[in-house]
Structure formats: C-alpha cells, structure tokens
Motif scaffolding. Structure first.
Motif, mmCIF file in Angstrom:
data_model
loop_
_atom_site.group_PDB
_atom_site.id
_atom_site.type_symbol
_atom_site.label_atom_id
_atom_site.label_comp_id
_atom_site.label_asym_id
_atom_site.label_seq_id
_atom_site.Cartn_x
_atom_site.Cartn_y
_atom_site.Cartn_z
ATOM 1 N N LYS A 138 -9.619 -9.775 -3.320
ATOM 2 C CA LYS A 138 -9.513 -9.271 -4.684
ATOM 3 C C LYS A 138 -9.992 -7.826 -4.846
ATOM 4 N N LYS A 139 -10.680 -7.308 -3.849
ATOM 5 C CA LYS A 139 -11.160 -5.931 -3.972
ATOM 6 C C LYS A 139 -10.959 -5.205 -2.652
ATOM 7 N N SER A 140 -10.991 -3.879 -2.718
ATOM 8 C CA SER A 140 -10.757 -3.071 -1.526
ATOM 9 C C SER A 140 -11.906 -3.244 -0.530
ATOM 10 N N ILE A 141 -11.590 -3.083 0.741
ATOM 11 C CA ILE A 141 -12.581 -3.251 1.799
ATOM 12 C C ILE A 141 -13.497 -2.030 1.863
ATOM 13 N N ASP A 142 -14.783 -2.280 1.968
ATOM 14 C CA ASP A 142 -15.784 -1.221 2.102
ATOM 15 C C ASP A 142 -15.527 -0.457 3.403
ATOM 16 N N ALA A 143 -15.186 0.819 3.294
ATOM 17 C CA ALA A 143 -14.849 1.621 4.475
ATOM 18 C C ALA A 143 -16.026 1.729 5.442
ATOM 19 N N ARG A 144 -17.230 1.713 4.924
ATOM 20 C CA ARG A 144 -18.418 1.808 5.777
ATOM 21 C C ARG A 144 -18.574 0.569 6.645
ATOM 22 N N LYS A 145 -18.349 -0.596 6.054
ATOM 23 C CA LYS A 145 -18.446 -1.840 6.820
ATOM 24 C C LYS A 145 -17.321 -1.928 7.853
ATOM 25 N N LYS A 146 -16.128 -1.510 7.454
ATOM 26 C CA LYS A 146 -15.002 -1.537 8.395
ATOM 27 C C LYS A 146 -15.280 -0.625 9.590
ATOM 28 N N LYS A 147 -15.819 0.564 9.329
ATOM 29 C CA LYS A 147 -16.132 1.485 10.416
ATOM 30 C C LYS A 147 -17.205 0.910 11.325
ATOM 31 N N LEU A 148 -18.175 0.235 10.745
ATOM 32 C CA LEU A 148 -19.241 -0.394 11.520
ATOM 33 C C LEU A 148 -18.657 -1.343 12.565
ATOM 34 N N PHE A 149 -17.769 -2.227 12.144
ATOM 35 C CA PHE A 149 -17.183 -3.181 13.084
ATOM 36 C C PHE A 149 -16.215 -2.506 14.051
ATOM 37 N N ASP A 150 -15.493 -1.508 13.591
ATOM 38 C CA ASP A 150 -14.602 -0.780 14.494
ATOM 39 C C ASP A 150 -15.393 -0.172 15.654
ATOM 40 N N LEU A 151 -16.560 0.361 15.367
ATOM 41 C CA LEU A 151 -17.400 0.971 16.409
ATOM 42 C C LEU A 151 -17.951 -0.091 17.364
ATOM 43 N N ILE A 152 -18.357 -1.224 16.821
ATOM 44 C CA ILE A 152 -18.883 -2.303 17.662
ATOM 45 C C ILE A 152 -17.814 -2.789 18.629
ATOM 46 N N TYR A 153 -16.591 -3.019 18.117
ATOM 47 C CA TYR A 153 -15.524 -3.523 18.980
ATOM 48 C C TYR A 153 -15.067 -2.470 19.977
ATOM 49 N N ALA A 154 -15.002 -1.224 19.568
ATOM 50 C CA ALA A 154 -14.542 -0.156 20.461
ATOM 51 C C ALA A 154 -15.477 0.042 21.641
ATOM 52 N N THR A 155 -16.756 -0.227 21.437
ATOM 53 C CA THR A 155 -17.754 -0.047 22.503
ATOM 54 C C THR A 155 -18.125 -1.358 23.174
ATOM 55 N N HIS A 156 -17.443 -2.454 22.822
ATOM 56 C CA HIS A 156 -17.757 -3.790 23.356
ATOM 57 C C HIS A 156 -19.220 -4.147 23.134
ATOM 58 N N GLY A 157 -19.751 -3.730 21.999
ATOM 59 C CA GLY A 157 -21.122 -4.058 21.653
ATOM 60 C C GLY A 157 -22.164 -3.180 22.307
ATOM 61 N N SER A 158 -21.739 -2.248 23.137
ATOM 62 C CA SER A 158 -22.693 -1.399 23.863
ATOM 63 C C SER A 158 -22.968 -0.116 23.078
#
Length: 252
Positions: A138-158
C-alpha cells in the motif's frame, strides 16, 4: 528451474521485477518416494509462506531458521511456497511483527486473496500470487531499507555494520533495532546467515576452504557446523539430498 532426485522433485521461479525486492522466489516441492522423507532445513535468510492443500489445507508463515532443524515430508505430498526477503516483513506482514526465528504462524486462509483449493503447477501459482502481492503493498518502499539489503546481498553478507551505516545514512543502532523488530535477530547474525548460504556453491564444487571472508579455516568449519550441524565435507556429500536447501538454492 527444476531440480530432481530419486525422492524429491523441486521447481522454482524468479519473481517479476515489480516484486523482486520483496520476493526471492516461488517454489514447489513434491515427495515422490511413496514414504515419509526426513530432511534437514538450513538457515537461508528467507521468510517463507507455505501453502498446503487437501487434508493439510492452510498457509503458514515461517520465520528465519537460526540453525539446522529436522523435518519430515509426508509421502506423495506437494508443497507450494513463497520465499520472501526480510524487506517484505514491514510491507506485507506488519500485523505479525516481529517474525521471530524458528517460528511458525498460521495465516488467515484468505490472506493472499487466493482460494485454498490447490494449484495445478508452479506457473499458475507464481502468476496468481504475483498479481496479489503487488496489490497488497500500500505504500512505497523505503529506499534506505532497500539499499541496505541490496548491499548485504551484493557482498554475500561480508560487509560491516559500520560500512552499511555509512552507505545508508542510518545509524548502527537504528539498523539493529529494525532487524530485531522485524525478524528478531541482529544485523550481524543475518549477515552471517547470508555468508553461510553463499558458501553453498563453493562447497558443492569441493572447495572446502573459506571463500566468503571467514577469518581462517577453523572459523569457516565452525560457522558451517553451527548452521548446518555438520562439517563442510559432510555437507558437500549431502547423502540422499538430506540438506534440502543445499541441493536447490543458488547463492543469495
């Protein structure tokens, strides 16, 4: 993607781009063995909504696994599931927060707006649920939270908490509070699970040494044993496809 052994048949589909930040995959699993099948469920950094039909009709929301757990798949049983990224918790399951690790919550039968009278195949399941999930946000995704997970996945948690804080302009305290309030674990613990999952491909290939920023061999073995219950060599052997995600999941 389809994976098959003598006992289990597994299909998965990637989500449409419009919900890819919330959903990792749609999947379907069938026990073809004609007898109950014991499996070990491994931590993989996902929240699952699993659909059962027939005599076992219902939808169950499953929190992250914190360690290996045993399960039994009944004979001739088919399970349809949606694997959600933790980002989905705030936008789809806010009434059930925190979704604690190792928890199982029965969702209302109409939660996703589909009748629980079964699906014919994974394509039908994916198409119908994609449309409904998109409509539930119902609401737009928080860009800060999305970036947080994008960074975690891109670095495989490292990646360190400090670096994530700096790149998302979010304090470490705020990030950890967000993780605990949504999925019941700290950011560091979540990153460790993602790093463990990323090691699957290396271990499958027989590379039984650290490739994902583990401190040393001892640390690598200790972490694999913590999350799989066995040392890397035994996980690589995966006798009878016992470790179900190890057989089917690509790196996060």
């Amino acid at each position: 993607m389809t994976e098959e052994s003598n006992q289990i048949e597994y299909w998965s589909m990637h989500p449409a781009e419009e919900i890819g930040h919330l959903v990792e995959s749609f999947w379907m699993l069938t026990n073809k063995s004609g007898k109950p099948l014991a499996v070990t469920v491994l931590p993989d950094g996902r929240i699952d909504a699993s659909f059962s039909f027939g005599d076992r009709q219902g939808i169950v929301l499953l929190g992250l696994e914190s360690g290996p757990s045993r399960a039994e798949i009944p004979p001739d049983f088919t399970l349809f599931s949606i694997s959600f990224r933790p980002l989905a918790a705030t936008y789809l399951f806010k009434d059930f927060l925190p979704i604690l690790p190792d928890s199982a919550t029965v969702l209302p039968a109409g939660f996703f707006g589909v009748p629980l009278d079964g699906f014919q195949d994974i394509e039908q399941f994916c198409a119908k649920l994609t449309e409904n999930i998109a409509g539930m946000v119902k609401k737009s995704i928080d860009a800060r939270k999305k970036k947080l997970f994008d960074l975690i996945y891109a670095t495989h948690g490292s990646i360190s908490v400090g670096e994530l804080s700096e790149k998302t302009f979010w304090t470490s305290r705020q990030i950890n509070r967000y993780f605990r309030d949504t999925i019941g674990i700290s950011l560091k613990n979540y990153c460790n699970i993602i790093r463990f999952r990323a090691s699957f491909q290396h271990i499958r290939e027989g590379r039984l040494f650290p490739d994902e920023n583990y401190a040393d061999q001892s640390h690598f073995i200790r972490e694999i044993k913590k999350y799989a219950g066995v040392v890397p060599k035994e996980l690589a052997r995966n006798k009878n496809d016992r470790f179900i995600q190890f057989s089917t999941l690509p790196p996060a």
